[in-house]
Design an enzyme around this catalytic site. Sequence first.
Site, PDB file in Angstrom:
ATOM      1  N   CYS A  33      29.154  46.872 100.811  1.00  0.00           N
ATOM      2  CA  CYS A  33      29.026  45.730  99.888  1.00  0.00           C
ATOM      3  C   CYS A  33      30.272  45.545  99.040  1.00  0.00           C
ATOM      4  CB  CYS A  33      27.805  45.913  98.991  1.00  0.00           C
ATOM      5  SG  CYS A  33      27.924  47.357  97.933  1.00  0.00           S
ATOM      6  N   ASP A  35      31.099  47.272  96.373  1.00  0.00           N
ATOM      7  CA  ASP A  35      30.894  47.597  94.966  1.00  0.00           C
ATOM      8  C   ASP A  35      31.554  48.934  94.611  1.00  0.00           C
ATOM      9  OD1 ASP A  35      29.526  45.279  94.825  1.00  0.00           O
ATOM     10  OD2 ASP A  35      27.538  46.157  94.658  1.00  0.00           O
ATOM     11  N   CYS A  59      26.623  45.083  91.833  1.00  0.00           N
ATOM     12  CA  CYS A  59      25.399  44.300  91.715  1.00  0.00           C
ATOM     13  C   CYS A  59      24.581  44.733  90.485  1.00  0.00           C
ATOM     14  CB  CYS A  59      24.566  44.462  92.983  1.00  0.00           C
ATOM     15  SG  CYS A  59      23.800  46.063  93.100  1.00  0.00           S
ATOM     16  N   CYS A 103      21.965  51.278  96.109  1.00  0.00           N
ATOM     17  CA  CYS A 103      22.834  50.999  94.959  1.00  0.00           C
ATOM     18  C   CYS A 103      22.796  52.158  93.958  1.00  0.00           C
ATOM     19  CB  CYS A 103      22.407  49.718  94.269  1.00  0.00           C
ATOM     20  SG  CYS A 103      22.172  48.334  95.383  1.00  0.00           S
TER      21      CYS A 103
HETATM   22 FE1  FES Z   1      26.434  47.114  96.421  1.00  0.00          FE
HETATM   23 FE2  FES Z   1      24.174  47.150  95.079  1.00  0.00          FE
HETATM   24  S1  FES Z   1      24.731  45.783  96.629  1.00  0.00           S
HETATM   25  S2  FES Z   1      25.765  48.606  95.029  1.00  0.00           S
END
Ligand code: FES
Length: 144
Positions: A33, A35, A59, A103
Amino acid sequence: MYSEKVIDHFNKPRNVGEIKNSSGIGTVGNAKCGDIMRMYLNIDDNGIIRDVKFKTFGCGAAIATSSMATELVKGKTIQEALNVTNKAVMETLDGLPPAKVHCSLLAEEAIHAALWDYAEKNNIRIEGLKKPVNDVEESEKYDI
Ligand code: FES
């Protein structure tokens, strides 16, 4: 879908920021993702985590879990901080939707990475701490 606690920690995240001259810094990401989370720890001579701050480029679930994780490790010993797993963080937040469980791994791994950095800087070994991964997708330890 999200518990009230998750929404609260997302809207008002605790301990956001950075610590200058921290005892340990850990940065982890999730390549899928994109992140990223960075955790800063200040640990005193008795091994107590006196302060903790984080920055999360991610997120809402990642922000809420990092906020709660910082609350759970503050004032704790290093060994107690190792028990702050993603599962423990999720339980304290009254759960996460299944699709967002991954996450919560960022917070656990970021704490471990910061402790690892602290151990390396001080030339010590922390019992039970494994070398952290940079990308949580590598860890394959979805602890639901
Ligand atoms: Fe990447 Fe939540 S979608 S940490």
